[in-house]
Design an enzyme around this catalytic site. Sequence first.
Site, PDB file in Angstrom:
ATOM      1  N   ARG A  76       0.827  -1.217   0.000  1.00 16.32           N
ATOM      2  CA  ARG A  76       0.000   0.000   0.000  1.00 16.32           C
ATOM      3  C   ARG A  76       0.860   1.266   0.000  1.00 16.32           C
ATOM      4  O   ARG A  76       0.372   2.357  -0.300  1.00 16.32           O
ATOM      5  CB  ARG A  76      -0.975  -0.002   1.195  1.00 16.32           C
ATOM      6  CG  ARG A  76      -1.885   1.210   1.248  1.00 16.32           C
ATOM      7  CD  ARG A  76      -3.181   0.998   2.027  1.00 16.32           C
ATOM      8  NE  ARG A  76      -3.023   0.185   3.216  1.00 16.32           N
ATOM      9  CZ  ARG A  76      -2.462   0.621   4.363  1.00 16.32           C
ATOM     10  NH1 ARG A  76      -2.040   1.854   4.459  1.00 16.32           N
ATOM     11  NH2 ARG A  76      -2.356  -0.199   5.389  1.00 16.32           N
ATOM     12  N   TYR A 125     -17.619  14.545 -16.576  1.00 16.36           N
ATOM     13  CA  TYR A 125     -18.021  13.147 -16.489  1.00 16.36           C
ATOM     14  C   TYR A 125     -19.061  13.011 -15.359  1.00 16.36           C
ATOM     15  O   TYR A 125     -18.892  13.625 -14.296  1.00 16.36           O
ATOM     16  CB  TYR A 125     -16.787  12.287 -16.212  1.00 16.36           C
ATOM     17  CG  TYR A 125     -17.109  10.869 -15.833  1.00 16.36           C
ATOM     18  CD1 TYR A 125     -17.708  10.013 -16.743  1.00 16.36           C
ATOM     19  CD2 TYR A 125     -16.821  10.384 -14.567  1.00 16.36           C
ATOM     20  CE1 TYR A 125     -18.025   8.715 -16.391  1.00 16.36           C
ATOM     21  CE2 TYR A 125     -17.125   9.079 -14.204  1.00 16.36           C
ATOM     22  CZ  TYR A 125     -17.732   8.251 -15.129  1.00 16.36           C
ATOM     23  OH  TYR A 125     -18.038   6.965 -14.777  1.00 16.36           O
ATOM     24  N   ASP A 159      -9.219  17.413 -16.502  1.00 18.20           N
ATOM     25  CA  ASP A 159      -9.416  16.005 -16.822  1.00 18.20           C
ATOM     26  C   ASP A 159      -9.089  15.841 -18.306  1.00 18.20           C
ATOM     27  O   ASP A 159      -9.806  16.338 -19.177  1.00 18.20           O
ATOM     28  CB  ASP A 159     -10.867  15.604 -16.511  1.00 18.20           C
ATOM     29  CG  ASP A 159     -11.097  14.103 -16.686  1.00 18.20           C
ATOM     30  OD1 ASP A 159     -10.436  13.503 -17.555  1.00 18.20           O
ATOM     31  OD2 ASP A 159     -11.945  13.541 -15.972  1.00 18.20           O
ATOM     32  N   LYS A 198      -9.426   4.283 -19.790  1.00 18.24           N
ATOM     33  CA  LYS A 198      -9.859   4.603 -21.144  1.00 18.24           C
ATOM     34  C   LYS A 198      -8.687   4.457 -22.123  1.00 18.24           C
ATOM     35  O   LYS A 198      -8.215   3.359 -22.319  1.00 18.24           O
ATOM     36  CB  LYS A 198     -10.483   5.995 -21.152  1.00 18.24           C
ATOM     37  CG  LYS A 198     -11.451   6.257 -19.972  1.00 18.24           C
ATOM     38  CD  LYS A 198     -12.710   5.409 -20.025  1.00 18.24           C
ATOM     39  CE  LYS A 198     -13.553   5.457 -18.746  1.00 18.24           C
ATOM     40  NZ  LYS A 198     -13.926   6.776 -18.260  1.00 18.24           N
TER      41      LYS A 198
END
Length: 386
Positions: free
Chosen positions: A66, A120, A185, A210
């Site tokens: 982590r 979005y 973005d 994407k």
Amino acid sequence: MNLTPAHSFATRAVHAGRDDLGDLGVHAVPIDLSTTYPAVDCAGEAARIEEFASGAQPSGSPIYARLHNPTVARFESALAELEGAEAAVAFASGMAAMSACLLATAAAGKRHVVAVRPLYGGSDHLLGSGLLGTEVTWAEPKGVAAEIRPDTGLVVVESPANPTLTELDLAALAADCGEVPLLVDNTFATPVLQRPLERGASVVLHSATKFLGGHGDVLGGVVACGEDFARGLRQVRVATGGVLHPLAGYLLLRGLATLPVRVRAAQASAHELALRLSAHPKVAAVHYPGLAVDRPGQMDGGGALVAFEVDGDAHKVVAAVELITPAVSLGSVDTLIQHPASLTHRVVQASDREAGGIGENLLRVSVGLEDVDDLWADLSRALDTA
Ligand SMILES: *Cc1c(COP(=O)(O)O)cnc(C)c1O
């Protein structure tokens, strides 16, 4: 092999994040799946744990998965290279990346965000719902400066925007933001077509799910920014655990190598489809940056997404395609079509959707790498049923 700024974008896309492979004596990038690492020197590890918790990246053992992962770090350094950023920080998804940006900003005492619609649907919902304690003011692009307050920590925009493909003048916005970081973005354009940091933005966010991954088989998010902002993001990531899996890091780094070729090929087909759609009798309007006049001039082409309004029943078009897949998401090798008002932007309030041009007749196509004539045959036949 060490990359230099003299190397072209395409060369850097292939080689970034791989500088040490020759020294390691391997050709493909190693995947480190360890969740923990031997820690013999307790005093040394204690000091390094403190460094990780403060958002730094000490060299040596990651200690625990982590805190750090070397395969993910390769993807991060490659993406930073392509966006022209000091650093990049990867997350489990685009929304985990957006959440970390909001949490890191709020942790620095700035809970107010100014944002420009459309965004979005998930980002719109995250900001508007106040789930993370953010207070949002929605502004027109020209009204951003007037909404900035002493507690404004971030200005959030998308260009081209999902799903209307509206472009914003990023240099003008960055100037209006002053000291407040402008987050862009850049999921739709990718660094192949647009690099917002070169226009004065401070933070670039991607849904790596994407185009960066590019094959519809990996979920991820990444933020490219300066080292100071990156530290805040890593602090949040260590504390909240929204890490990218190493296998995803591997696939995303592999995706970057073909990103310029994929994006340019898909863009060429998208442009052609936008032209053909403009002449189809069942199409009322086409929204494609490459056909727009008076553009901000920051993007090299129109991109690989096309939105259009059907003069008829858009639902029928979605039901009638055969080669094209009716599905959310975008940026894959295959072409997808979706109805934003039902899917990606369903979580946006109906009145805000309508005001933002996301109507019942709007469809969005993410153009893939199939032959453009095959795509047109499928799309035009589906449109005839509308
Ligand atoms: C998909 C998407 C996101 C969210 O990313 P996930 O990886 O799905 O969490 C954010 N911004 C844009 C523009 C997107 O298309």
